[in-house]
Design an enzyme around this catalytic site. Structure first.
Site, short mmCIF file in Angstrom:
data_model
loop_
_atom_site.label_atom_id
_atom_site.label_comp_id
_atom_site.label_asym_id
_atom_site.label_seq_id
_atom_site.Cartn_x
_atom_site.Cartn_y
_atom_site.Cartn_z
N CYS A 33 4.90 39.38 39.16
CA CYS A 33 5.70 40.12 38.18
C CYS A 33 5.46 41.62 38.28
CB CYS A 33 5.41 39.60 36.78
SG CYS A 33 3.84 40.20 36.15
N CYS A 59 6.64 33.57 29.11
CA CYS A 59 7.19 34.84 29.59
C CYS A 59 8.46 34.55 30.40
CB CYS A 59 6.18 35.56 30.47
SG CYS A 59 6.86 37.09 31.16
N GLU A 74 -0.52 28.50 33.94
CA GLU A 74 0.81 28.80 34.48
C GLU A 74 1.13 27.86 35.65
OE1 GLU A 74 1.74 32.92 35.60
OE2 GLU A 74 3.06 32.11 37.16
N SER A 109 -8.61 35.45 32.86
CA SER A 109 -7.33 36.13 33.06
C SER A 109 -7.12 36.38 34.54
CB SER A 109 -7.34 37.45 32.28
OG SER A 109 -6.37 38.33 32.82
N SER A 110 -6.09 35.73 35.10
CA SER A 110 -5.85 35.83 36.54
C SER A 110 -5.60 37.27 36.96
CB SER A 110 -4.65 34.95 36.91
OG SER A 110 -4.27 35.16 38.25
N ASN A 111 -4.71 37.96 36.25
CA ASN A 111 -4.35 39.31 36.71
C ASN A 111 -5.52 40.27 36.58
OD1 ASN A 111 -3.62 41.43 34.39
ND2 ASN A 111 -3.20 39.38 33.63
S1 SF4 Z 1 1.61 39.25 33.42
FE1 SF4 Z 1 3.74 39.24 34.10
S2 SF4 Z 1 4.38 37.09 34.04
FE2 SF4 Z 1 2.47 37.28 32.82
S3 SF4 Z 1 3.22 37.61 30.74
FE3 SF4 Z 1 2.93 39.64 31.65
S4 SF4 Z 1 4.98 40.19 32.48
FE4 SF4 Z 1 4.96 37.99 32.09
#
Ligand code: SF4
Length: 320
Positions: free
Chosen positions: A199, A101, A131, A227-229
């Site tokens: 991000c 990304c 990452e 998945s971190s997010n």
């Molecule tokens: S979560 Fe953010 S850093 Fe990760 S791929 Fe999506 S836009 Fe890019």
């Protein structure tokens, strides 16, 4: 129907971000342009359903480049890779297409700039996440990895006045702020981007889940365990006082979570396709009389350019 009517409230935004859409499109276009197999180092994004769909089209997922035949077309995942991985790919003469990304690459560049100026770099992130491995492996100098404010005390930089920080892109904004605050307390000269490395997609989904938490009895976060997010979304929902559960698809739905609930919020991590969200709604409909609405939120309009090797219109076969 086995319960009272259920109001389903969808978070806005949720699900795929621009970096994930780009990474998937890169694999699809590579398959189209070069034909299968196309090798992909690591899960292209952290979602089993995405990986299986691409596998069915001819992508082959591997852990390391030494599992790839010499000269083969190879895609690096959205999480980015260390420079050593790039060198290993060069030795095998792989035809590499990098799906990192651009917002991860931006963090690599920041870290490299600090290192080039003689700073040691503190990376705020989670050990073992691809990452983080990629970012550490891009910075030519000493990197200290920490994930919590409590770890700041133990840092031993060579020169406390020549210290910088960068962060993983998918952290909790609030937790990261606390770590940065602790760094600034102990190292007043430290420089860094504040929480701007986190991000836009992560920030927007966190804002949306907070709004959702205020509206609903229980939150379902559709996303993968690794998945971190997605994990951060679940944590934030729970920290707002709303029971929150991370599920990778409708099959993991536990009806006990919804007992007594009349409103359920649904969101999805940046690597979870909308089809999985719709699958969860369909599963809820099997047991309850469901109405669906979407909470007002940020409309995203972010698109990243494809790598030059794959730019240009898609062939008709892929568009159909
Ligand atoms: S979560 Fe953010 S850093 Fe990760 S791929 Fe999506 S836009 Fe890019």
């Amino acid at each position: 129907m086995s319960g009272p009517p259920l109001r389903v409230v969808l978070a806005q935004p949720r699900g795929f971000c621009a970096g994930v859409e780009r990474a998937i499109e890169i694999v699809e276009r590579a398959l189209q342009r070069f034909g299968p197999p196309v090798y992909v180092r690591h899960e292209i994004v952290h979602n089993r359903h995405v990986v299986e769909t691409l596998e069915s089209k001819g992508a082959r997922f591997v852990d390391e480049v030494d599992q790839i035949p010499e000269g083969a077309v190879t895609v690096f995942s959205a999480h980015g890779v260390a420079a050593s991985v790039e060198r290993a790919a060069g030795r095998r003469q792989l035809e590499v297409i990098d799906a990192a990304c651009p917002l991860v690459t931006k963090v690599h560049n920041e870290g490299q700039r600090y290192a080039a100026k003689g700073f040691e770099v503190v990376l705020i992130g989670h050990a073992g996440h691809p990452e983080v491995e990629g970012t550490m492996g891009r910075i030519d100098g000493r990197v200290h990895l920490i994930s919590a404010a409590g770890e700041v005390e133990a840092l031993q930089p060579a020169d406390p006045d020549k210290l910088a920080f960068v962060t993983q892109t998918t952290l909790s904004v609030d937790d990261t702020r606390a770590v940065i605050e602790a760094l600034r307390q102990r190292f007043p000269m430290i420089v860094g981007p504040d929480t701007r490395d986190i991000c836009y997609a992560t920030q927007n989904r966190q804002t949306a889940v907070r709004a959702l938490a205020a509206e609903v009895d229980v939150i379902l976060v559709v996303g993968a365990r690794n998945s971190s997010n997605s994990n951060r979304l679940r944590e934030i929902g729970a920290s707002c006082g709303t029971p929150s559960h991370l599920i990778d698809s409708a099959e993991k739905l536990d009806r006990a979570w919804l007992e007594g609930a009349t409103t359920v919020g649904v969101t999805a991590g940046a690597s979870a396709p909308e089809s999985l969200v719709q699958g969860v709604i369909a599963a809820l409909r099997a047991h309850r009389d469901v109405t669906v609405e979407t909470l007002a939120g940020i409309e995203e309009n972010v698109h990243f350019r494809l790598p030059a090797q794959l730019a240009g219109p898609r062939a008709m076969a892929a568009a159909s």
